[in-house]
Design an enzyme around this catalytic site. Structure first.
Site, PDB file in Angstrom:
ATOM      1  N   LYS A 134       0.838  -1.211   0.000  1.00 53.82           N
ATOM      2  CA  LYS A 134       0.000   0.000   0.000  1.00 53.82           C
ATOM      3  C   LYS A 134       0.872   1.261   0.000  1.00 53.82           C
ATOM      4  O   LYS A 134       0.625   2.204  -0.763  1.00 53.82           O
ATOM      5  CB  LYS A 134      -0.913  -0.020   1.230  1.00 53.82           C
ATOM      6  CG  LYS A 134      -1.955   1.047   1.209  1.00 53.82           C
ATOM      7  CD  LYS A 134      -2.889   0.915   2.388  1.00 53.82           C
ATOM      8  CE  LYS A 134      -3.329   2.279   2.826  1.00 53.82           C
ATOM      9  NZ  LYS A 134      -3.549   2.381   4.248  1.00 53.82           N
ATOM     10  N   ASP A 152      -7.425   0.776   0.476  1.00 55.65           N
ATOM     11  CA  ASP A 152      -7.563   0.985   1.918  1.00 55.65           C
ATOM     12  C   ASP A 152      -9.003   0.627   2.296  1.00 55.65           C
ATOM     13  O   ASP A 152      -9.729   0.047   1.496  1.00 55.65           O
ATOM     14  CB  ASP A 152      -7.205   2.436   2.302  1.00 55.65           C
ATOM     15  CG  ASP A 152      -8.312   3.413   1.925  1.00 55.65           C
ATOM     16  OD1 ASP A 152      -9.194   3.039   1.108  1.00 55.65           O
ATOM     17  OD2 ASP A 152      -8.314   4.544   2.437  1.00 55.65           O
TER      18      ASP A 152
END
Ligand code: SF4
Length: 223
Positions: A134, A152
């Site tokens: 991420k 997310d």
């Protein structure tokens, strides 16, 4: 019964391949300023900000980095102080021990392997301590070379509600989205979903009546 309702809703909105473009276009028109809220002035500051943003808000990170970036300007600066001093300086972002350790490990590699610069190569970013997929995705996208799509909590929830994926696992969701979203939009797409998720498509109380893509959403509560 519930099953047929879902199938009915999917039929109503049409296939995801036909919906993805209007979804992106309408959200982009609605949120022309969509982007990460982190404040940074260089690739190094971007990397540090994203690393610090794990498990906390961008606003909180900005509060800490305002002073941090005045004191730590180069990778060497993070290694020039005692670990405890760096821990104190990033304390307010939480998980400060792990974050300080990751920052120091990362700075060491930047100095030894990349001449003190942040690499643009995605695989190289992923090898830095404390840089998970991420983080690498956010850094790469902000530098204009998206290699994947940031997933997310908002991206996950909205992708599922919009019927763009049936997966639960972020890596599998990302894979589904990468097949669907045009490559040129990999950077801004998650930002659009995050902004929409924060403002309209709330986790508990989605405001479908105020949603600009309700006619494209199989989860819309509107009749
Ligand atoms: S219609 Fe409702 S559930 Fe669907 S994206 Fe909009 S707010 Fe979320």
């Amino acid at each position: 019964m519930a099953r047929s309702y879902v199938a009915e809703a999917r039929k109503r909105v049409g296939p995801k391949r036909a919906r993805i473009r209007p979804i992106i276009e309408r959200l982009a028109a609605e949120y022309p300023d969509a982007g990460i809220a982190l404040r940074f002035a260089s690739p190094l500051e971007l990397l540090v900000s994203v690393m610090l943003s794990a498990q906390t808000t961008d606003v909180n990170v900005n509060r800490v980095t305002e002073a941090l970036f005045r004191k730590y300007r180069r990778p060497e600066d993070y290694l020039a102080v005692q670990p405890e001093e760096l821990e104190r300086d990033i304390h307010a972002t939480g998980f400060y021990r792990q974050k300080a350790k990751a920052l120091r490990g990362t700075m060491r590699i930047l100095i030894e392997d990349y001449g003190g610069e942040v690499p643009t190569d995605f695989a190289a970013l992923l090898r830095l301590p404390g840089v998970a997929r991420k983080t690498a995705n956010v850094v790469a996208a902000e530098r204009g070379h998206p290699e994947g799509i940031v997933v997310d909590t908002h991206v996950r929830r909205l992708s599922q509600r919009l019927g763009l994926t049936r997966e639960e696992d972020p890596v599998k969701i990302e894979r589904d989205l990468m097949k669907l979203v045009p490559h040129k939009d990999w950077g801004r797409f998650p930002q659009l979903l995050i902004w929409h998720g924060r403002r309209v498509c709330d986790a508990r109380w989605p405001r479908c009546e105020a949603c600009v893509i309700s006619d494209l959403c199989p989860s819309s509560r509107l009749p």
